[in-house]
Design an enzyme around this catalytic site. Structure first.
Site, mmCIF file in Angstrom:
data_model
loop_
_atom_site.group_PDB
_atom_site.id
_atom_site.type_symbol
_atom_site.label_atom_id
_atom_site.label_comp_id
_atom_site.label_asym_id
_atom_site.label_seq_id
_atom_site.Cartn_x
_atom_site.Cartn_y
_atom_site.Cartn_z
ATOM 1 N N ASP A 155 77.790 -89.724 111.222
ATOM 2 C CA ASP A 155 78.234 -88.466 111.413
ATOM 3 C C ASP A 155 77.065 -87.565 112.071
ATOM 4 O OD1 ASP A 155 80.780 -88.181 110.289
ATOM 5 O OD2 ASP A 155 80.349 -88.480 108.207
ATOM 6 N N ARG B 194 77.599 -92.680 96.240
ATOM 7 C CA ARG B 194 77.885 -91.557 97.128
ATOM 8 C C ARG B 194 79.426 -90.651 96.255
ATOM 9 N NH1 ARG B 194 79.130 -91.683 103.157
ATOM 10 N NH2 ARG B 194 81.127 -92.614 102.328
ATOM 11 N N GLU C 16 74.006 -85.240 107.374
ATOM 12 C CA GLU C 16 74.691 -85.777 108.569
ATOM 13 C C GLU C 16 75.294 -84.803 109.265
ATOM 14 O OE1 GLU C 16 77.620 -88.495 106.441
ATOM 15 O OE2 GLU C 16 77.850 -87.085 104.789
ATOM 16 N N ARG D 18 80.039 -96.330 99.110
ATOM 17 C CA ARG D 18 81.215 -95.581 99.498
ATOM 18 C C ARG D 18 82.298 -95.410 98.614
ATOM 19 N NH1 ARG D 18 79.418 -97.706 104.782
ATOM 20 N NH2 ARG D 18 78.861 -96.016 106.331
ATOM 21 N N HIS E 194 85.466 -96.009 110.742
ATOM 22 C CA HIS E 194 85.418 -96.398 109.292
ATOM 23 C C HIS E 194 85.941 -98.045 109.301
ATOM 24 C CE1 HIS E 194 83.672 -92.840 107.807
ATOM 25 N NE2 HIS E 194 83.088 -93.547 107.278
ATOM 26 N N CYS F 249 71.087 -94.275 106.198
ATOM 27 C CA CYS F 249 72.279 -95.236 105.540
ATOM 28 C C CYS F 249 73.285 -95.366 106.716
ATOM 29 C CB CYS F 249 72.725 -94.877 104.340
ATOM 30 S SG CYS F 249 73.368 -93.269 104.423
HETATM 31 C C1 PEP Z 1 77.174 -91.663 108.008
HETATM 32 O O1 PEP Z 1 78.019 -90.547 108.308
HETATM 33 O O2 PEP Z 1 76.118 -92.027 108.780
HETATM 34 C C2 PEP Z 1 77.395 -92.594 106.726
HETATM 35 C C3 PEP Z 1 76.556 -93.369 106.391
HETATM 36 O O3 PEP Z 1 78.623 -92.051 106.042
HETATM 37 P P1 PEP Z 1 80.252 -92.577 106.576
HETATM 38 O O4 PEP Z 1 79.978 -93.664 107.386
HETATM 39 O O5 PEP Z 1 80.776 -93.214 105.385
HETATM 40 O O6 PEP Z 1 80.624 -91.152 107.070
HETATM 41 MG MG MG Z 2 79.268 -89.843 106.933
#
Ligand code: PEP
Ligand code: MG
Length: 579
Positions: A457, A334, A433, A298, A191, A504
């Protein structure tokens, strides 16, 4: 001159002096103080205890565990230590007699006690050592906070060098002064990397022992395109990079010109390009870059930089700001994806051994209903201002969807009772995911309005590779045939059920995947704002027929390497400047 190779996670070139950030393990400088500083340091110790007690009390309240529970016991033990006057005195005595900083005294005294406990034969007492380390961390967080805030008050351009960066540390960087980021650990979809990308700061991670080669003030080049970091470059290298940086800026400028042009393939198929955001003020950037709405908001970032939980009004204000800027363009909000790397583990009284497989995301919300409902109320209230949609993250089974929707209905009823307006027909979708949700997409599709595939994920869980761990980053690839098969299944199942489907995850921001994603049938992509122009350029340069061919070919391949190099070559033909 030292050249280090890592993983490029955010494009661009920067040349600036190093600013070393201490990481979460709180290395304590054995810094002596002057006699005159003693009262200040002693006061800092007292303040740290006071704030730690305050924080613990809040946490205890927020958790509301029943008397006699294990967690309640842990809180009580911590509280007892923090209220122990003799402990505090030992620390202030050390400052007084040895002329050392508050941080050093806290760490020394608590580590001595912990060591003493570890040697005890009685298991109960020896286990208390872990509590002592926790209390040490708790106090150091209070004491070192000021230093972290300093990053927010920079006055000159810097390259941030760190062993590890948390998403929230990164989110706090001021892009005016933070020109580049380089860290020892991390992965492409960790992240902190995602945040660096959305801030548009060039970044390279997974540089292993980089911090051992850099001192504060050294000149550092961060090449976020090729994943290279150069410490103390010679004059010739600096010049080369200055030219390269100019060329790159020109390319970006050229791409920005296509902002107003539609994202339509050469054979006339419209592709919807949406943006991913973490904060409401990124909404403008998405629109400036040519995005048509927000495909992933997010929301948990509102939590991460606060000491106390945000109120319903704070949530609402953040959503309302985004929705108003969008003027009826869609925004997919989300719900909280706290946990794993996005939960300040320091706030936890007992860190989870496997946080990515633990109480994160929708699971966390379903166990923290008050928090979940607060957010849902705010989303629903904002839903009358524009095209707001709700998305639940990390769904692994149908039951979770049913539970989440039931809670949403409860919240709607509450709003009805209070005569508060909201959009009763709000669209509700889920993130795909996990392999379990991908494999059961056909049945989950009946209960939702849309899917959004979270490839970050999905890749991590399918391949059992931690997305932020540089030791296994060579195994992390969305081009793996296993991941691609799951993505294809989800798209097909969504089409059969006639519901919307998008991607996404970071895959949608990577030029080499675009032809494949379109060829697999996707028509909506949600990506990091700075990449929208480049991805639009690709969309405008391809035909769906050609993309279908690429997808067919790739889905017949059985090796990640073969797929990756084939996709790279195909994309290079379309947009050579990007490679
Ligand atoms: C993902 O897991 O692809 C996603 C978009 O969510 P995050 O990156 O916030 O876990
Ligand atoms: Mg994710």
């Amino acid at each position: 001159m030292e050249i280090k190779k890592g993983i490029a996670v955010s494009p661009g070139i920067s040349i600036a002096r190093a600013l070393i950030l201490d990481s979460e393990d709180y290395r304590i400088p054995h810094r002596s103080i002057e006699t005159s500083q003693r009262p200040t340091e002693i006061q800092r110790v007292r303040n740290a205890f006071k704030s730690a007690i305050g924080e613990l009390t809040e946490l205890d309240k927020a958790h509301g565990h029943t008397e006699g529970s294990k967690i309640k016991d842990i809180f009580a033990v911590h509280m007892r230590f923090l209220h122990d006057r003799s402990l505090r005195k030992k620390i202030t005595d050390l400052v007084q007699s040895e002329l050392v900083t508050a941080e050093y005294a806290v760490s020394t005294v608590l580590r001595e006690i912990a060591l003493h406990f570890t040697k005890e034969k009685d298991a109960y007492i020896s286990e208390r050592a872990a509590d002592i380390y926790d209390i040490e961390r708790r106090l150091l967080i209070q004491l070192l906070d000021k230093k972290r805030e300093d990053v927010g008050h920079l006055t000159e351009e810097v390259t941030i060098i760190a062993r590890e960066l948390s998403p929230i540390q990164t989110a706090g960087f001021n892009r005016k002064f933070v020109k580049g980021i380089a860290s020892n650990s991390g992965g492409r979809t960790s992240h902190a990397a995602i945040v660096a990308r959305s801030l548009g700061i060039p970044a390279v991670v997974a540089l292993e022992d980089l911090t051992e080669y850099v001192s504060g003030g050294d000149t550092v080049i961060v090449d976020g395109n090729r994943g290279i970091v150069i410490v103390n470059p010679d004059q010739q290298t600096i010049q080369q990079y200055q030219e390269y940086s100019k060329e790159f800026a020109e390319l970006e400028h050229k791409l920005d010109e296509i902002r107003e042009k539609p994202a339509v393939t050469r054979d006339g198929v419209k592709i919807k390009l949406l943006g991913n955001i973490e904060f409401p003020d990124e909404t403008e950037t998405v629109l400036q870059k040519g995005g048509e709405g927000i495909g992933l908001y997010r929301t948990e970032f509102l939590y991460l930089n606060k000491r106390t939980d945000p109120t319903e009004e704070e949530h609402y204000q953040a959503f309302a700001k985004t929705v108003k800027v969008l003027q009826n363009r869609p925004v997919v909000i989300r719900t909280l994806d706290l946990g794993a790397d996005k939960y300040t583990q320091r706030k936890r009284f007992a860190p989870e051994p496997n946080p990515f497989l633990g109480l994160r995301s929708i699971r966390f919300c379903l166990q923290n209903l008050a928090m979940f409902k607060t957010q849902l109320r705010a989303i629903l209230r904002a839903s009358v201002l524009g095209d707001v949609r709700i998305m639940f993250p990390l769904i692994t089974n149908l039951h979770e969807i049913k539970q989440a929707k039931m809670i949403l209905r409860d919240v709607m009823e509450d709003l009805d009772e209070e005569s508060i307006a909201y959009n009763r027909d709000i669209k509700v979708g889920i993130m795909i995911e996990t392999p379990s949700s991908a494999l059961t997409a056909f049945s989950l599709a009946r209960d939702v309005d849309f899917f959004s595939i979270g490839t970050n994920d999905l890749t991590q869980y399918t391949l059992a590779v931690d997305r932020g761990n540089e030791l296994v980053s060579h195994l992390y690839s969305s081009a793996d045939p296993a991941v691609l098969r799951l993505i294809r299944t989800v798209i097909q199942d969504a089409h059969k059920a006639q519901i919307d489907v998008s991607v996404c995850g970071e895959m949608a921001s990577e030029p080499e995947y675009i032809m494949l994603l379109l060829g697999m049938g996707l028509r909506t992509l949600s990506l990091t704002a700075p990449m929208i122009p480049e991805i639009k350029q690709i969309v405008r340069s391809v035909t769906i027929e050609n993309c279908n061919k690429v997808a067919r070919k790739v889905l017949g391949m059985n090796s990640e390497r073969q797929i990756s190099s084939y996709l790279r070559a195909a994309a290079r033909k379309i947009l050579p400047e990007a490679f």
